[in-house]
Design a protein around this motif. Structure first.
Motif, PDB file in Angstrom:
ATOM      1  N   ASP A   1       0.822  -1.220   0.000  1.00 50.81           N
ATOM      2  CA  ASP A   1       0.000   0.000   0.000  1.00 50.81           C
ATOM      3  C   ASP A   1       0.857   1.272   0.000  1.00 50.81           C
ATOM      4  OD1 ASP A   1       0.983  -0.180   2.530  1.00 50.81           O
ATOM      5  OD2 ASP A   1      -0.930   0.217   3.549  1.00 50.81           O
ATOM      6  N   THR A   2       2.175   1.107  -0.203  1.00 48.30           N
ATOM      7  CA  THR A   2       3.027   2.296  -0.320  1.00 48.30           C
ATOM      8  C   THR A   2       3.708   2.295  -1.683  1.00 48.30           C
ATOM      9  OG1 THR A   2       4.952   1.212   0.625  1.00 48.30           O
ATOM     10  CG2 THR A   2       3.521   2.404   2.159  1.00 48.30           C
ATOM     11  N   GLY A   3       4.291   3.441  -2.010  1.00 40.00           N
ATOM     12  CA  GLY A   3       5.006   3.543  -3.275  1.00 40.00           C
ATOM     13  C   GLY A   3       6.221   4.445  -3.144  1.00 40.00           C
ATOM     14  N   PHE A   4       7.319   4.009  -3.751  1.00 37.21           N
ATOM     15  CA  PHE A   4       8.510   4.874  -3.838  1.00 37.21           C
ATOM     16  C   PHE A   4       8.357   5.753  -5.072  1.00 37.21           C
ATOM     17  CE2 PHE A   4      10.028   1.467  -1.164  1.00 37.21           C
ATOM     18  CZ  PHE A   4      10.895   2.115  -0.278  1.00 37.21           C
ATOM     19  N   CYS A   5       8.581   7.056  -4.904  1.00 34.25           N
ATOM     20  CA  CYS A   5       8.364   7.980  -6.020  1.00 34.25           C
ATOM     21  C   CYS A   5       9.656   8.726  -6.363  1.00 34.25           C
ATOM     22  CB  CYS A   5       7.289   9.003  -5.671  1.00 34.25           C
ATOM     23  SG  CYS A   5       5.729   8.252  -5.214  1.00 34.25           S
ATOM     24  N   GLY A   6       9.766   9.056  -7.638  1.00 34.79           N
ATOM     25  CA  GLY A   6      10.920   9.818  -8.099  1.00 34.79           C
ATOM     26  C   GLY A   6      10.653  10.324  -9.493  1.00 34.79           C
ATOM     27  N   ILE A   7      11.737  10.724 -10.188  1.00 36.77           N
ATOM     28  CA  ILE A   7      11.566  11.147 -11.577  1.00 36.77           C
ATOM     29  C   ILE A   7      12.189  10.099 -12.492  1.00 36.77           C
ATOM     30  CG2 ILE A   7      11.448  13.590 -10.963  1.00 36.77           C
ATOM     31  CD1 ILE A   7      14.296  13.896 -12.188  1.00 36.77           C
ATOM     32  N   SER A   8      11.655   9.999 -13.685  1.00 38.80           N
ATOM     33  CA  SER A   8      12.056   8.924 -14.590  1.00 38.80           C
ATOM     34  C   SER A   8      13.469   9.154 -15.119  1.00 38.80           C
ATOM     35  CB  SER A   8      11.081   8.832 -15.761  1.00 38.80           C
ATOM     36  OG  SER A   8      11.285   9.924 -16.636  1.00 38.80           O
ATOM     37  N   ASN A   9      14.017   8.091 -15.687  1.00 35.48           N
ATOM     38  CA  ASN A   9      15.339   8.191 -16.305  1.00 35.48           C
ATOM     39  C   ASN A   9      15.334   9.232 -17.419  1.00 35.48           C
ATOM     40  OD1 ASN A   9      18.075   7.226 -16.633  1.00 35.48           O
ATOM     41  ND2 ASN A   9      17.359   6.449 -18.597  1.00 35.48           N
ATOM     42  N   PHE A  10      14.269   9.248 -18.190  1.00 38.42           N
ATOM     43  CA  PHE A  10      14.125  10.247 -19.256  1.00 38.42           C
ATOM     44  C   PHE A  10      14.171  11.659 -18.658  1.00 38.42           C
ATOM     45  CE2 PHE A  10      11.304  13.092 -21.650  1.00 38.42           C
ATOM     46  CZ  PHE A  10      11.879  13.033 -22.920  1.00 38.42           C
ATOM     47  N   ALA A  11      13.450  11.846 -17.556  1.00 40.60           N
ATOM     48  CA  ALA A  11      13.391  13.172 -16.930  1.00 40.60           C
ATOM     49  C   ALA A  11      14.770  13.616 -16.445  1.00 40.60           C
ATOM     50  CB  ALA A  11      12.407  13.161 -15.766  1.00 40.60           C
ATOM     51  N   GLN A  12      15.519  12.703 -15.823  1.00 43.24           N
ATOM     52  CA  GLN A  12      16.835  13.110 -15.324  1.00 43.24           C
ATOM     53  C   GLN A  12      17.785  13.414 -16.477  1.00 43.24           C
ATOM     54  OE1 GLN A  12      20.005  11.672 -15.321  1.00 43.24           O
ATOM     55  NE2 GLN A  12      19.505   9.696 -16.260  1.00 43.24           N
ATOM     56  N   GLU A  13      17.614  12.693 -17.601  1.00 41.44           N
ATOM     57  CA  GLU A  13      18.468  12.985 -18.758  1.00 41.44           C
ATOM     58  C   GLU A  13      18.150  14.352 -19.346  1.00 41.44           C
ATOM     59  OE1 GLU A  13      18.156   9.838 -21.616  1.00 41.44           O
ATOM     60  OE2 GLU A  13      19.542   8.532 -20.503  1.00 41.44           O
ATOM     61  N   GLU A  14      16.878  14.699 -19.349  1.00 41.64           N
ATOM     62  CA  GLU A  14      16.470  16.009 -19.863  1.00 41.64           C
ATOM     63  C   GLU A  14      16.980  17.139 -18.975  1.00 41.64           C
ATOM     64  OE1 GLU A  14      14.422  16.979 -22.717  1.00 41.64           O
ATOM     65  OE2 GLU A  14      15.313  15.027 -23.189  1.00 41.64           O
ATOM     66  N   LEU A  15      16.962  16.875 -17.679  1.00 40.39           N
ATOM     67  CA  LEU A  15      17.285  17.904 -16.693  1.00 40.39           C
ATOM     68  C   LEU A  15      18.786  18.156 -16.600  1.00 40.39           C
ATOM     69  CD1 LEU A  15      15.827  19.614 -14.560  1.00 40.39           C
ATOM     70  CD2 LEU A  15      16.041  17.695 -12.979  1.00 40.39           C
ATOM     71  N   GLY A  16      19.571  17.132 -16.793  1.00 38.06           N
ATOM     72  CA  GLY A  16      21.018  17.258 -16.591  1.00 38.06           C
ATOM     73  C   GLY A  16      21.372  17.009 -15.147  1.00 38.06           C
ATOM     74  N   GLU A  17      22.573  17.433 -14.773  1.00 39.10           N
ATOM     75  CA  GLU A  17      23.071  17.077 -13.454  1.00 39.10           C
ATOM     76  C   GLU A  17      22.227  17.678 -12.344  1.00 39.10           C
ATOM     77  OE1 GLU A  17      26.325  18.805 -15.326  1.00 39.10           O
ATOM     78  OE2 GLU A  17      27.705  17.491 -14.224  1.00 39.10           O
ATOM     79  N   VAL A  18      21.763  16.829 -11.480  1.00 36.79           N
ATOM     80  CA  VAL A  18      20.963  17.312 -10.352  1.00 36.79           C
ATOM     81  C   VAL A  18      21.915  17.840  -9.282  1.00 36.79           C
ATOM     82  CG1 VAL A  18      19.323  16.659  -8.564  1.00 36.79           C
ATOM     83  CG2 VAL A  18      19.109  15.710 -10.870  1.00 36.79           C
ATOM     84  N   ILE A  19      21.718  19.096  -8.882  1.00 33.48           N
ATOM     85  CA  ILE A  19      22.619  19.692  -7.888  1.00 33.48           C
ATOM     86  C   ILE A  19      21.911  19.928  -6.557  1.00 33.48           C
ATOM     87  CG2 ILE A  19      24.204  20.772  -9.515  1.00 33.48           C
ATOM     88  CD1 ILE A  19      22.604  23.389  -9.103  1.00 33.48           C
ATOM     89  N   LYS A  20      20.592  19.809  -6.558  1.00 40.58           N
ATOM     90  CA  LYS A  20      19.870  20.077  -5.331  1.00 40.58           C
ATOM     91  C   LYS A  20      18.471  19.482  -5.438  1.00 40.58           C
ATOM     92  CE  LYS A  20      18.507  24.063  -2.547  1.00 40.58           C
ATOM     93  NZ  LYS A  20      19.211  23.728  -1.312  1.00 40.58           N
ATOM     94  N   VAL A  21      18.022  18.900  -4.335  1.00 39.83           N
ATOM     95  CA  VAL A  21      16.656  18.388  -4.287  1.00 39.83           C
ATOM     96  C   VAL A  21      15.977  19.023  -3.085  1.00 39.83           C
ATOM     97  CG1 VAL A  21      15.199  16.341  -4.158  1.00 39.83           C
ATOM     98  CG2 VAL A  21      17.446  16.193  -5.239  1.00 39.83           C
TER      99      VAL A  21
END
Lengths: 367, 123
Positions: free
Chosen positions: B18-38
């Motif tokens: 009944d729970t789910g781990f959430c995040g952004i897709s591989n496609f999304a991270q490729e579009e965004l580039g290097e993540v420097i802050k969440v």
């Protein structure tokens, strides 16, 4: 959509391609941060062939350019370059550009990709009364920027020109890998480096591009995309047309008064700028640094205080700067808020985050 | 991966009971580039599907993350404070952003499975 002659080179290098100013250009290859750092610490190369090149020739070429721009073209000598602006009657920017004096009565204007057509038509329209000719050669030239403290060592391996004799904002013409090339000590990164211009087909462009990468291997050279170009120029507070300067901001408001030569004779925008210089500007482009956590992004609102709901301005450029490791930005502020240290607030993620006005450039290389 | 579902805004939810781990897709991270802050959401917050709940930032832009399903945020990945690049390196594993207690399991049917999502991003 247009492509430069290096498009296939970018694909071979796995560049991530985006649309920019009507061109398919690489925004980065592997890592925008590493590309930024390569230029600050060593060397990187950029395909900047999307930039426009307009050749102006004729007996009254200098007179015409002086009438159309802010700086004094008559102060140039063959082999010299200056930064300049094409002006509207209001003293605002049609574009910012570099003017290369190729020879007597012969100038090369290097203009922004998005503005090339507009600039060319503006020159034809407004400069028509002069005995001079303008040609748009943008599609013919490949332009590559080699930037960073190691730029000279890399490029020197590929040319007989003695690059050490080319001073800042000067150029020479000569052969680079057998190809007739304009080599200037200029750039848009705040770092030492060169920009080279040559005509030729895709094969010739790729040959020089990959030779630069090969010759730069010992310095860990990286091909760099538009994202690093943008962050490098912003760290050095070099304005970006469409963000920081444009048709609604004057040369004086943009803090570029040093290119304005009011004593050179008549020119478009002179009256407006004379008046503005006399009366003083009411807003000025300044740099700010975040005090509280948060990354300022273009178009976000700028506030005078935490309490005031009405914004006084917006962010024109902003972001996280990889070399200085700070969150910074540029904005036009009312003149009473432009003193260094003035606290301002930036709209970030629906809240207001504290920032302060700081001296610029944010980064200045050691000479 | 059979238990992973995607939104059109490129979030994913990996359902476990009944729970789910959430995040952004591989496609999304490729579009965004290097993540420097969440910027992580608050634990305990109740969210509705489509709510703007946190941000993933690269040097170039700030990406809004929307809740893929309704529920309560029960845990956030505080490892991302020091290692935001986990989102680039392992978006579906160590780069998860928050864990949600799913209040309406039917909403999952409105999301895309992996095959449908892959078709969606190919356009």
């Amino acid at each position: 959509m247009k492509r430069t002659k290096l498009y296939n080179a970018h694909k071979k290098l796995n560049g991530k391609i985006i649309e920019f100013a009507g061109f398919e250009m690489p925004i980065w290859y592997k890592s925008m941060i590493k590309e930024h750092m390569a230029v600050r610490n060593s060397v990187g190369i950029f395909d900047v062939s999307h930039m426009g090149e307009i050749l102006v020739t004729g007996e009254e070429a200098a007179e015409m350019l002086n009438y159309l721009t802010a700086n004094n073209v008559k102060k140039l000598k063959p082999g010299k370059i200056h930064y300049n602006a094409l002006l509207t009657p209001k003293g605002t920017f049609v574009d910012d550009l570099l003017v290369y004096m190729l020879g007597e009565n012969e100038f090369l204007l290097v203009v922004n990709a998005a503005n090339t057509k507009k600039d060319y038509e503006w020159i034809l329209n407004k400069g028509g009364k002069f005995n001079a000719k303008a040609e748009n050669l943008s599609d013919e030239y490949t332009q590559i920027a080699i930037q960073g403290p190691r730029a000279q060592e890399v490029l020197q391996k590929m040319t007989d020109l003695d690059l050490s004799t080319i001073k800042y904002y000067r150029f020479k013409t000569g052969k680079v890998m057998g190809k007739e090339t304009i080599v200037s000590r200029t750039g848009y990164t705040g770092e030492d480096g060169f920009e080279i211009y040559f005509k030729g087909d895709e094969e010739e462009a790729e040959k020089i591009w990959f030779a630069l990468l090969e010759n730069g291997k010992e310095f860990d050279i990286l091909p760099c995309g538009l994202a690093a170009r943008d962050s490098l120029r912003l760290e050095a507070k070099m304005p970006l047309y469409g963000n920081d300067i444009g048709e609604t901001t004057t040369v004086l408001e943009a803090d570029l008064g040093w290119i304005l030569k009011l004593d050179k004779g008549d020119f478009i925008g002179k009256e407006a700028l004379e008046q503005q210089r006399r009366r003083g500007v009411s807003k000025l482009l300044v740099g700010f640094e975040m005090v509280e956590d948060g990354i300022p992004r273009p178009l976000e609102d700028v506030y005078r205080s935490l309490e005031e709901e009405e914004s006084v301005s917006y962010v024109t450029s902003g972001g996280y700067m990889p070399y200085i490791k700070k969150n910074i930005g540029l904005t036009y502020l009312p003149i009473d808020m432009t003193k260094i240290g003035t606290e301002i607030y930036i709209g970030i993620h629906g809240g207001k985050k504290k920032a302060k006005v700081v001296p610029t450039p944010f980064y200045k290389r050691e000479k | 991966m059979s238990n992973i579902y995607f939104t059109k805004q490129h979030e994913y939810v990996k359902v476990e009971g009944d729970t789910g781990f959430c995040g952004i897709s591989n496609f999304a991270q490729e579009e965004l580039g290097e993540v420097i802050k969440v910027i992580l959401p608050e634990v305990g917050k109740k969210v509705s599907k489509g709510d703007e709940i946190c941000y993933v930032e690269s040097p170039k832009e700030s990406a809004k993350v929307y809740a893929p399903v309704s529920g309560e945020i029960v845990e956030v990945n505080s490892k991302l404070d020091d290692e935001p690049e986990l989102i680039n390196n392992d978006p579906y594993g160590e780069g998860w952003i928050f864990k949600i207690k799913i209040s309406n399991p039917d909403e999952i049917n409105e999301l895309m499975d992996e095959e449908a999502y892959n078709k969606f991003i190919e356009g």
